[in-house]
Scaffold this motif. Structure first.
Motif, PDB file in Angstrom:
ATOM      1  N   UNK A 178      53.394  37.249  43.541  1.00  0.00           N
ATOM      2  CA  UNK A 178      53.576  36.111  44.448  1.00  0.00           C
ATOM      3  C   UNK A 178      55.041  35.693  44.478  1.00  0.00           C
ATOM      4  N   UNK A 179      55.734  35.796  43.349  1.00  0.00           N
ATOM      5  CA  UNK A 179      57.166  35.497  43.314  1.00  0.00           C
ATOM      6  C   UNK A 179      57.931  36.457  44.224  1.00  0.00           C
ATOM      7  N   UNK A 180      57.437  37.689  44.364  1.00  0.00           N
ATOM      8  CA  UNK A 180      58.062  38.663  45.264  1.00  0.00           C
ATOM      9  C   UNK A 180      57.670  38.420  46.721  1.00  0.00           C
ATOM     10  N   UNK A 181      56.944  37.342  46.977  1.00  0.00           N
ATOM     11  CA  UNK A 181      56.626  36.959  48.344  1.00  0.00           C
ATOM     12  C   UNK A 181      55.242  37.346  48.813  1.00  0.00           C
ATOM     13  N   UNK A 182      54.455  38.007  47.963  1.00  0.00           N
ATOM     14  CA  UNK A 182      53.121  38.430  48.365  1.00  0.00           C
ATOM     15  C   UNK A 182      52.134  37.267  48.238  1.00  0.00           C
ATOM     16  N   UNK A 183      51.016  37.401  48.929  1.00  0.00           N
ATOM     17  CA  UNK A 183      49.953  36.390  48.875  1.00  0.00           C
ATOM     18  C   UNK A 183      48.680  37.026  48.348  1.00  0.00           C
ATOM     19  N   UNK A 184      47.914  36.249  47.588  1.00  0.00           N
ATOM     20  CA  UNK A 184      46.606  36.712  47.129  1.00  0.00           C
ATOM     21  C   UNK A 184      45.641  36.579  48.299  1.00  0.00           C
ATOM     22  N   UNK A 185      45.256  37.719  48.893  1.00  0.00           N
ATOM     23  CA  UNK A 185      44.418  37.669  50.096  1.00  0.00           C
ATOM     24  C   UNK A 185      42.938  37.847  49.788  1.00  0.00           C
ATOM     25  N   UNK A 186      42.606  38.369  48.612  1.00  0.00           N
ATOM     26  CA  UNK A 186      41.191  38.484  48.221  1.00  0.00           C
ATOM     27  C   UNK A 186      41.094  38.605  46.703  1.00  0.00           C
ATOM     28  N   UNK A 187      40.086  37.933  46.148  1.00  0.00           N
ATOM     29  CA  UNK A 187      39.793  38.012  44.710  1.00  0.00           C
ATOM     30  C   UNK A 187      38.310  38.343  44.577  1.00  0.00           C
ATOM     31  N   UNK A 188      38.030  39.534  44.087  1.00  0.00           N
ATOM     32  CA  UNK A 188      36.647  39.965  43.885  1.00  0.00           C
ATOM     33  C   UNK A 188      36.312  39.894  42.406  1.00  0.00           C
ATOM     34  N   UNK A 189      35.174  39.287  42.082  1.00  0.00           N
ATOM     35  CA  UNK A 189      34.748  39.125  40.695  1.00  0.00           C
ATOM     36  C   UNK A 189      33.464  39.916  40.438  1.00  0.00           C
ATOM     37  N   UNK A 190      33.486  40.690  39.376  1.00  0.00           N
ATOM     38  CA  UNK A 190      32.316  41.476  38.977  1.00  0.00           C
ATOM     39  C   UNK A 190      31.990  41.177  37.512  1.00  0.00           C
ATOM     40  N   UNK A 191      31.498  39.965  37.234  1.00  0.00           N
ATOM     41  CA  UNK A 191      31.267  39.564  35.842  1.00  0.00           C
ATOM     42  C   UNK A 191      30.271  40.459  35.107  1.00  0.00           C
ATOM     43  N   UNK A 192      29.296  41.022  35.842  1.00  0.00           N
ATOM     44  CA  UNK A 192      28.323  41.885  35.178  1.00  0.00           C
ATOM     45  C   UNK A 192      28.979  43.165  34.668  1.00  0.00           C
ATOM     46  N   UNK A 193      30.035  43.612  35.352  1.00  0.00           N
ATOM     47  CA  UNK A 193      30.769  44.802  34.919  1.00  0.00           C
ATOM     48  C   UNK A 193      32.051  44.441  34.159  1.00  0.00           C
ATOM     49  N   UNK A 194      32.313  43.132  34.032  1.00  0.00           N
ATOM     50  CA  UNK A 194      33.426  42.600  33.250  1.00  0.00           C
ATOM     51  C   UNK A 194      34.793  43.025  33.780  1.00  0.00           C
ATOM     52  N   UNK A 195      34.963  42.937  35.109  1.00  0.00           N
ATOM     53  CA  UNK A 195      36.299  43.134  35.666  1.00  0.00           C
ATOM     54  C   UNK A 195      36.444  42.352  36.961  1.00  0.00           C
ATOM     55  N   UNK A 196      37.691  42.025  37.295  1.00  0.00           N
ATOM     56  CA  UNK A 196      38.040  41.357  38.543  1.00  0.00           C
ATOM     57  C   UNK A 196      39.089  42.180  39.276  1.00  0.00           C
ATOM     58  N   UNK A 197      39.112  42.028  40.606  1.00  0.00           N
ATOM     59  CA  UNK A 197      40.101  42.692  41.446  1.00  0.00           C
ATOM     60  C   UNK A 197      40.879  41.628  42.215  1.00  0.00           C
TER      61      UNK A 197
END
Length: 327
Positions: free
Chosen positions: A30-49
């Motif tokens: 984000x400091x480089x100017x990018x924006x978080x456009x999507x956050x996917x959560x997979x708690x059953x598999x214990x990872x996020x994207x």
């Protein structure tokens, strides 16, 4: 949605990097100017994207859905790594695990951009003043991945003007591009054939460095922007840079690290397509090597093919053609 597929509609959507601490990594990009456009959560598999992209009104993919873009960075966080003192990623540039090289952003004022990054406390693998190449720098993200920095004006008059203002306020991160992702390849001809004939990319530019013993090949999907004139690619987003070191193709035992074997780091590149079923059928007729077909496993909406070096290439549906979100 169409029942056929046309590579003219394909996009080099994203590059995936595993990260230790998502808060630190998202903050950096984000400091480089990018924006978080999507956050996917997979708690059953214990990872996020976490999907980051340039999204200002002037960005090339501004406002598009996540998989109808180019130049996206996907950060993968496996739960718990941020609290593991022994966890580190493989950044792809250390022997004997070299393979993935870097991502690259192009900026409006390279002197000011680099000073801004340095003043924020981030480290560099190579500053502008280091070495012989004074027109590129490499910053380090929180996990040690290399982020190349080049000028949006490279190849134009005044691109490397040392009199350009270097004050950090003289650069606008919202004007940047996520320009390319670099991977090293063993056999240039095999890789060029794969990415052009099978993935439908176009070779935009070739840089031959005979004295240093390597070549660089920049490929991409022309899309509406078209093939660059005069080989000027700095203002593009979503290009693939192949680095070929002379002679590696002659060594039967030579192999690059794909990022998914231990130690892990870079995960894959991703191409979004107009019709994922038709695209995968096309890949079948071209006899690609599969890591995962659509019908394999639980996730029936993504596939993975393998390039000649074993790098994973994810295939996803471009949501604009489907009329609905993938996730």
């Amino acid at each position: 949605m169409a029942t056929t597929t046309d590579t003219k509609n394909y996009k080099f959507n994203h590059s995936m990097l595993r990260v230790k601490d998502p808060k630190a990594s998202v903050k950096f990009y984000e400091f480089l100017g990018m924006s978080l456009i999507k956050h996917l959560q997979f708690p059953e598999a214990k990872f996020d994207l976490y999907f980051l992209a340039y999204d200002s009104p002037n960005a090339l993919s501004s406002g598009n859905s996540t998989f109808d873009r180019e130049g996206v960075i996907e950060l993968t966080h496996n739960y718990g790594t941020e609290n593991d003192d022994n966890y580190t990623v493989n950044n792809g540039n250390k022997e004997p695990h070299r393979g993935f090289g870097h991502v690259c952003i192009s900026v409006d004022n390279i002197q000011a951009a680099c000073n801004r990054i340095e003043q924020a406390g981030y480290k560099f693998q190579k500053k502008l003043t280091d070495g012989r190449m004074k027109h590129i720098a490499f910053a380090l993200d929180p996990d040690g991945y290399w982020v190349e920095i080049v000028s949006l004006k490279i190849g134009t008059k005044g691109a490397d003007d040392p009199n350009e203002p270097s004050d950090p306020s003289a650069t606008d991160p919202k004007s940047y591009r996520m320009n390319h992702t670099m991977i090293r390849v063993k056999d240039a001809q095999k890789s060029l054939e794969f990415y052009q004939d099978k993935m439908g990319m176009t070779l935009f530019r070739t840089v031959e460095q005979e004295a240093a013993g390597f070549n660089l090949y920049f490929l991409g999907y022309p899309g509406e922007k078209g093939v660059p004139e005069n080989g000027f690619t700095a203002d593009y987003e979503g290009l693939l840079e192949l680095t070929w070191n002379y002679g590696t193709e002659k060594d039967e035992n030579f192999k690059y690290h794909d990022g998914n074997s231990q130690p892990q780091g870079f995960g894959h590149i991703c191409v979004s397509v107009d019709n994922i079923d038709a695209a995968c059928q096309r890949f079948e007729t071209l006899n690609v090597n599969w890591k995962k077909r659509l019908t394999d496993g639980r996730m029936k909406n993504v596939a993975f093919v393998l390039d000649p070096d074993g790098y994973w290439v994810e295939i996803v549906q471009n949501e604009r053609f489907a009329g609905k979100a993938n996730f």
